[in-house]
Design an enzyme around this catalytic site. Structure first.
Site, mmCIF file in Angstrom:
data_model
loop_
_atom_site.group_PDB
_atom_site.id
_atom_site.type_symbol
_atom_site.label_atom_id
_atom_site.label_comp_id
_atom_site.label_asym_id
_atom_site.label_seq_id
_atom_site.Cartn_x
_atom_site.Cartn_y
_atom_site.Cartn_z
ATOM 1 N N GLY A 12 17.582 35.679 15.404
ATOM 2 C CA GLY A 12 16.501 36.094 14.500
ATOM 3 C C GLY A 12 15.669 37.255 15.012
ATOM 4 C CE1 TYR A 43 31.623 40.117 18.582
ATOM 5 C CE2 TYR A 43 30.917 41.752 16.987
ATOM 6 C CZ TYR A 43 30.616 40.828 17.966
ATOM 7 O OH TYR A 43 29.310 40.631 18.332
ATOM 8 C CG ASP A 78 16.622 43.991 16.787
ATOM 9 O OD1 ASP A 78 16.912 43.078 17.576
ATOM 10 O OD2 ASP A 78 17.237 44.191 15.726
ATOM 11 N NE ARG A 79 20.806 41.922 21.960
ATOM 12 C CZ ARG A 79 21.670 41.345 21.151
ATOM 13 N NH1 ARG A 79 22.542 42.045 20.491
ATOM 14 N NH2 ARG A 79 21.668 40.035 21.006
#
Length: 204
Positions: A12, A43, A78-79
């Site tokens: 989140g 991925y 964010d990060r």
């Protein structure tokens, strides 16, 4: 000031970054996800693309840190660059997705960068268990994330906990399993109360 949000995939971070930026009038700095040229490939084949992906993140994050250090605004990020180097790259190396040679090269570059930057004024860590992360990853429905392995998330989670236990800076920890800040105004207020007390020495 530099405020940073840390947490595992699906915890989140982006949602909380947006909400705090709106609440305080801070300038948000978001992780580059939609335009990342390596993410889909990574991925699909982690061993082949892990080094490329981590170098891409390191480069982008270092540029962000330099720009934040020059800004006169309060920026919420964010990060952080620390998560790339202390959690994601070591986890890929430990799980055999990054070679010793690539990891040593990456680590040397990170150490050089760290000699030029300082810690955020406040780090906010969202601590979430694997079931919560999986539910939120499925809910947001990013196609490239649907193939994430549970053992990969578990490895990241263990490294997050190790990193946070030894984090030397100013820190607030949020329980991502029980604090539903996106949907519950009281839970969000509990976070802003902690931030106000930490940064300003008072409750608003």
């Amino acid at each position: 000031m530099h405020i940073a949000i840390a947490g595992n995939i699906g915890s989140g971070k982006t949602t909380l970054t947006k909400m705090l930026a709106r609440h305080y009038g801070w300038k948000p700095n978001f992780e580059s996800v939609e335009f990342n040229p390596y993410l889909d490939d990574f991925y699909a084949d982690m061993s082949r693309w892990s080094f490329n992906l981590q170098i891409y993140f390191l480069n982008k994050r270092f540029k962000d840190v330099v720009e934040i250090s020059k800004s006169k605004e309060t920026i919420i990020q964010d990060r952080t660059i620390f998560e790339d180097a202390r959690i994601f790259a070591p986890n890929l190396h430990a799980q055999g997705y990054m070679s010793d040679r690539d990891f040593e090269n990456y680590s040397d570059l990170f150490d050089l960068m760290m000699s030029l930057v300082k810690l955020p004024d406040l780090m906010i860590y969202i601590r979430s268990t694997i079931p919560t992360l999986i539910a939120q990853i499925q809910k947001r429905g990013r196609e490239y994330e649907q193939s994430i392995r549970i053992d990969y998330l578990q490895g990241l989670g263990a490294r997050y906990e190790e990193w946070i236990q030894n984090y030397p800076g100013n820190l607030i920890i949020i329980d991502g399993d029980t604090c539903k800040f996106e949907s519950n105004p009281e839970d969000f207020s509990s976070i802003t109360d902690k931030i106000d007390a930490n940064l300003y020495g008072l409750f608003s």
